[in-house]
Design a protein around this motif. Structure first.
Motif, PDB file in Angstrom:
ATOM      1  N   MET A 186      -2.769 -13.843   9.381  1.00 22.74           N
ATOM      2  CA  MET A 186      -3.501 -12.863   8.977  1.00 22.74           C
ATOM      3  C   MET A 186      -4.966 -12.996   9.305  1.00 22.74           C
ATOM      4  O   MET A 186      -5.655 -11.808   9.562  1.00 22.74           O
ATOM      5  N   HIS A 223      -3.738  -4.876   3.901  1.00 19.43           N
ATOM      6  CA  HIS A 223      -4.724  -6.270   3.844  1.00 19.43           C
ATOM      7  C   HIS A 223      -5.841  -6.208   4.882  1.00 19.43           C
ATOM      8  O   HIS A 223      -6.916  -6.689   4.500  1.00 19.43           O
ATOM      9  N   LEU A 266      -5.146 -11.866  12.895  1.00 22.96           N
ATOM     10  CA  LEU A 266      -5.083 -10.145  13.109  1.00 22.96           C
ATOM     11  C   LEU A 266      -6.122  -9.684  12.895  1.00 22.96           C
ATOM     12  O   LEU A 266      -6.962  -8.716  13.407  1.00 22.96           O
ATOM     13  N   ALA A 317       1.864  -3.223   4.160  1.00 25.65           N
ATOM     14  CA  ALA A 317       0.866  -3.906   3.295  1.00 25.65           C
ATOM     15  C   ALA A 317       0.025  -4.774   4.005  1.00 25.65           C
ATOM     16  O   ALA A 317      -1.081  -5.244   3.848  1.00 25.65           O
ATOM     17  N   PHE A 318       0.659  -5.349   5.243  1.00 19.57           N
ATOM     18  CA  PHE A 318      -0.033  -6.295   6.187  1.00 19.57           C
ATOM     19  C   PHE A 318      -1.115  -5.614   6.625  1.00 19.57           C
ATOM     20  O   PHE A 318      -2.499  -6.076   6.776  1.00 19.57           O
ATOM     21  N   LEU A 319      -0.886  -4.034   7.028  1.00 17.18           N
ATOM     22  CA  LEU A 319      -2.152  -3.394   7.605  1.00 17.18           C
ATOM     23  C   LEU A 319      -2.942  -3.141   6.660  1.00 17.18           C
ATOM     24  O   LEU A 319      -4.301  -3.255   6.897  1.00 17.18           O
ATOM     25  N   LEU A 377       3.760 -12.426  10.899  1.00 16.27           N
ATOM     26  CA  LEU A 377       3.609 -12.084   9.647  1.00 16.27           C
ATOM     27  C   LEU A 377       4.832 -11.628   8.951  1.00 16.27           C
ATOM     28  O   LEU A 377       5.299 -11.886   7.830  1.00 16.27           O
ATOM     29  N   LEU A 378       5.480 -10.549   9.675  1.00 15.74           N
ATOM     30  CA  LEU A 378       6.883  -9.936   8.989  1.00 15.74           C
ATOM     31  C   LEU A 378       7.815 -11.181   8.913  1.00 15.74           C
ATOM     32  O   LEU A 378       8.684 -11.079   7.890  1.00 15.74           O
ATOM     33  N   TYR A 406       1.131  -9.664  14.284  1.00 18.88           N
ATOM     34  CA  TYR A 406       1.753  -8.749  13.298  1.00 18.88           C
ATOM     35  C   TYR A 406       3.319  -9.140  12.893  1.00 18.88           C
ATOM     36  O   TYR A 406       3.544  -9.257  11.808  1.00 18.88           O
ATOM     37  N   TYR A 415       4.489 -14.635   2.105  1.00 20.65           N
ATOM     38  CA  TYR A 415       3.426 -14.228   1.748  1.00 20.65           C
ATOM     39  C   TYR A 415       3.178 -13.155   0.756  1.00 20.65           C
ATOM     40  O   TYR A 415       2.151 -12.725   0.068  1.00 20.65           O
ATOM     41  N   MET A 416       4.074 -12.036   0.747  1.00 14.88           N
ATOM     42  CA  MET A 416       3.994 -11.019  -0.152  1.00 14.88           C
ATOM     43  C   MET A 416       5.095 -11.017  -0.996  1.00 14.88           C
ATOM     44  O   MET A 416       6.344 -10.152  -0.883  1.00 14.88           O
TER      45      MET A 416
END
Lengths: 512, 95
Positions: A147, B56, A150, B52-54, A202-203, A199, A209-210
């Protein structure tokens, strides 16, 4: 924060990149090597005979299943990685209460006794599993670092608004200005790759993470991600019944799948959940084909060989997610694209390294600093070089350890891994106590020596050296040895051209 | 003209707003998106998480770009409350 958006982003870019840069560098370099994990695996198991062509391999499947039935009849899971052009061997693994194991087979069905090694797979997994840490903690650390990466990329795009100009600008021999030009060039040239890889990374770890969105939707039916995963990917969390039911011949299931898909060698991975149980399910994962948004899976009842209907989720978000993670892994890539991935990954690694150098040089030019600040800065600058050059040294020593450790050593793979980290620690410690101009020279020389000699001496240390690759026409191993030589050559050229640290104040122009 | 260098406390506050509050805000945004889009359950969750990553990232950038942290906090709070209301009305598990 600083009165202008661009200045605020410059500050954010510098500090977000810096605080996680050592780990980012580690993740980028090991992840980049992952694009050739299969080839590294092969090199690290020189006992595997060279097989030029992919031929039908029913005997290999039968031999593997017989071994699994004998060694791990009540395992939680069997995994068979099927032969493909890049890796023409059958690899099987098992996991369960009785322990874990693995074995390799050639296409004729003969088991090949290979040395125990982490191989390229371990190097690849380092970039998301790290090492010596609980897996959940490692995932969290990698997520946070990703993150931050990013954020650094987005803020970097704002800072470097003259992207087109910077792509064509490199002024060598001008100290920090040159490092800055190089950093900009490296950042811009592979910017889409950097954004995609960060990105999509992260997915991959989305549920770590989420977790809140998963818990919100699935409640506490059972671990939320398990419920999601079964819906999204197909059933993989199978409850055994305890009723014995022998598995059918896995070759029959593969035959049936080949007829359904209309092509041979279409399956890359077979996973059998709770083999020999009445509830056992076999999952086949297809090679990624023409669409990167798809990753087809077929399910069979293991005891009957009947295909199962797995009602999978379909939708736009799934396609987007699958496309991104498939782009991240690059499993669909042919030779050219795979090399492009590799080079882009190296560019990203170099971008992080040049960012570290620029930061250290900028701090070094500050005039008003306390003795404590000077000491801290000196240590960080030295450790930067310890990490930047120490990691390739550790990789070189890892390869050497693969050839030098006795084949029958207990915990051999762990020894290789411990040696890797011990080398990294020693390189960092060495860089911390020596002046940078000395440690840089010595570490570059170590890289050149480790990688440059390996293609010639490993012939005597197990095989897959340069000469045997040429003799047998084994293009993969020839390529591997040439990459080792290229790495050694680059290190040697850097060593010959290195004239010590840039003079303070040599930099002019824009700051990042 | 450049502003003065921010104090460590100011930086810490921005890190907390961007990193921690932004994280929960992004998670809520994911739940919100999952509750308003149509489609299969797993697909809706993924739609939320992908965005959500965007979100954040955007909150972190906003936290470091904003001149007034009070205004930013107010915007985040009001929009979070609005999302929570919608989530509650649609009957998501979070509500």
């Amino acid at each position: 924060m600083f009165g202008s958006f661009r200045r605020s982003m410059a500050w954010l870019h510098t500090w977000s990149g810096l605080v996680v840069s050592w780990l980012l560098y580690f993740i980028f370099l090991t992840g980049t090597l992952g694009y050739f994990d299969v080839e590294i695996d092969r090199w690290m198991k020189p006992e595997l005979p060279y097989q030029g062509e992919l031929v039908p391999y029913p005997q290999a499947i039968a031999a593997a299943q017989a071994l699994l039935d004998r060694e791990a009849p009540s395992a939680r899971q069997w995994t068979l990685t099927l032969p493909e052009t890049r890796n023409p061997y059958l690899h099987v693994e098992w996991q369960g209460a009785g322990g874990a194991g693995e074995a390799d087979f050639d296409l004729a069905g003969n088991r090949v006794d290979t040395r125990s090694t982490g191989g390229g797979q371990w190097l690849y997994e380092l970039h998301f599993r790290l090492h010596y840490l609980p897996i959940e903690l490692a995932y969290w650390i990698v997520c946070i670092v990703s993150m931050v990466m990013l954020v650094a990329l987005v803020s970097g795009v704002v800072v470097h608004r003259r992207i087109f100009v910077e792509f064509f600008t490199f002024r060598p021999g001008k100290g920090r200005r040159s490092w800055l030009d190089l950093h900009n060039l490296l950042s811009v040239s592979a910017l889409p790759f950097h954004l995609m890889i960060t990105y999509s990374g992260l997915l991959f770890l989305q549920s770590t993470y989420m977790p809140i969105p998963f818990a919100a939707e699935y409640g506490d039916e059972r671990p939320a991600y398990e419920a999601f995963s079964d819906e999204f990917f197909g059933p993989s969390h199978i409850e055994p019944t305890g009723v014995q039911a022998p598995a059918v011949d896995l070759a029959l299931i593969l035959d049936h799948a080949a007829r359904r898909l209309g092509e041979d060698h279409a399956i890359r991975l077979v996973t059998v959940y709770h083999p020999n149980d009445a509830a056992s399910v076999t999952r086949l994962i297809r090679m990624i084909g023409p669409s990167v948004a798809r990753s087809d899976r077929l399910y069979y009842a293991t005891s009957t060989g009947e295909p199962l209907d797995a009602p999978l989720t379909d939708g736009f978000a799934k396609d987007v997610r699958m496309a991104l993670v498939n782009l991240h892994e690059g499993l669909f890539a042919g030779a050219f694209l795979r090399w492009l991935y590799f080079v882009s990954g190296l560019v990203g690694t170099a971008m992080i390294a040049t960012g570290l150098v620029i930061w250290a040089q900028k701090r070094g030019e500050r005039k008003r600093r306390s003795p404590g600040q000077i000491r801290a800065h000196t240590l960080v600058e030295r450790l930067n070089w310890g990490v930047i050059l120490g990691l390739p040294v550790a990789i070189g020593v890892y390869f050497w350890a693969n050839r030098l450790l006795p084949a029958g050593l207990d915990g051999r793979a762990s020894w290789e891994q411990d040696i890797f980290f011990a080398t990294l620690a020693i390189a960092a410690a060495y860089a911390a106590v020596r002046r940078p101009e000395t440690s840089i020279r010595h570490l570059l020389a170590a890289i050149a020596a480790l990688f440059g000699t390996l293609p010639f001496v490993c012939e005597a240390l197990g095989g897959y050296g340069l000469a045997s690759a040429v003799r047998s026409g084994d293009g993969t191993m020839l390529g591997f040895n040439l990459v080792l030589l290229a790495a050694a050559t680059i290190a040697a050229v850097c060593l010959l051209r290195f004239r010590g640290p840039a003079p303070i104040g040599a930099a002019v122009g824009a700051e990042t | 003209m450049a502003s003065a260098r921010p104090s460590p406390a100011n930086v810490l506050l921005r890190v907390l707003i961007g990193g921690v509050a932004g994280y929960f805000y992004a998670s809520l945004a994911a739940v919100f998106v999952a509750s308003v889009v149509s489609g299969a359950r797993a697909d809706r969750v993924i739609a939320g998480v992908v965005l959500a990553f965007l979100v954040h990232t955007a909150v972190i950038v906003a936290a470091f770009a904003a001149r007034s942290l009070g205004k930013l906090a107010a915007v985040l709070t009001v929009s979070a409350a609005a999302m929570l209301v919608v989530v509650r009305l649609t009957g998501s598990g979070l509500a």
